[in-house]
Design an enzyme around this catalytic site. Sequence first.
Site, PDB file in Angstrom:
ATOM      1  N   HIS A 142       1.989   4.643   4.817  1.00  0.00           N
ATOM      2  CA  HIS A 142       1.274   5.445   3.622  1.00  0.00           C
ATOM      3  C   HIS A 142       1.788   6.850   3.473  1.00  0.00           C
ATOM      4  CE1 HIS A 142      -2.699   2.675   4.297  1.00  0.00           C
ATOM      5  NE2 HIS A 142      -1.594   1.935   3.968  1.00  0.00           N
ATOM      6  N   SER A 168       0.759  -1.176  -0.185  1.00  0.00           N
ATOM      7  CA  SER A 168       0.041  -0.053  -0.052  1.00  0.00           C
ATOM      8  C   SER A 168       0.948   1.102   0.049  1.00  0.00           C
ATOM      9  CB  SER A 168      -0.913   0.004   1.030  1.00  0.00           C
ATOM     10  OG  SER A 168      -0.226  -0.223   2.370  1.00  0.00           O
TER      11      SER A 168
END
Length: 328
Positions: free
Chosen positions: A195, A144
């Site tokens: 992230h 991610s």
Amino acid sequence: MRTRQRGSQMGLMLLAGQLFHLGLDNIPPVTLVVLGLNVYLFLFPAVPLMQACVSVYQAYWLMDWRRLLLSPLHHVDDWHLYFNMASFLWKGIHLERRLGGPWFLYLLCVFSLLTGGLYLVLEFVLTELTQDQSYSMACAVGFSGVLFALKVLSNHYHPGGATYVMGFPVSNRYVSWVELVLIHMTSPGTSLIGHLAGILVGLLYTVGPLKEIMKICAGLVTLSRYNSRHSTYFNSSGSTGYRSSGGGYSGYRQYTPPHYSPQINPPTDDYNSGLTEDEQLQAAVMNSLNDMGQSSQRGDPLPYDFHLSEEARRAEEIRLRRLRRFDS
């Protein structure tokens, strides 16, 4: 390598259905290979999950740097894999077609390493600022972070568009930041720092120096391979040439008889000029060959019908003279 045991594998089934619906022929090769590698390492992980995740403690203090390579390619469960690969599938198709396969693969490798490296830096800084060792122990795994970097890049190529987040339109310029906050609020188990590291890597590429640095590195590698190929060629061509009297090798040089230079000592009618018969013969043959080469460069027909030039005929006369002398 162990086979991962899961329950219904619903995430894998949904991913397979999405691939079947899209069609493998419509997926660029690099995107398809990277997706397949993630699925393979989910089913047959290279190492257990706790040995693949990356953290300051494991990577920096214990010097286990291979986790920077392993962590983006391993996932916690099939749903984690499905959501990441479904997002990567869309981004990969558009970016690979825009950037080309080789550069997209290069981009993925750089983004994967930099996202993990920047994650370690951010966690280390938080540990020092807060004196909370939990930041150094936090272990992240999954693709991610790279996806956030790719999202920044994709939005950079479409700056005027908008994306609907929970029913509200958000400018593509800010949608990554909005998703960063929303994902952390709705899924507390996700890595906010991971992230964030992906977003920062994407910004380093789009508005920072990363893109130019990658171009310079790619140019240096290409130049090195080019020089290596040419060095190999010249070395091999040199070794196949004749050996000179000095002991070295000379590759395909034109041989000139000793003490002879066409510019300084042009051939005379009687081929004397202080040359021996051997040197006269060699000079006549070389002049004949030079005449043939010059004729071919001018486009004149070559003497394929065995008409000898004047120099060749004189060379032949010298050869016959020598034979008669030996016979006598």
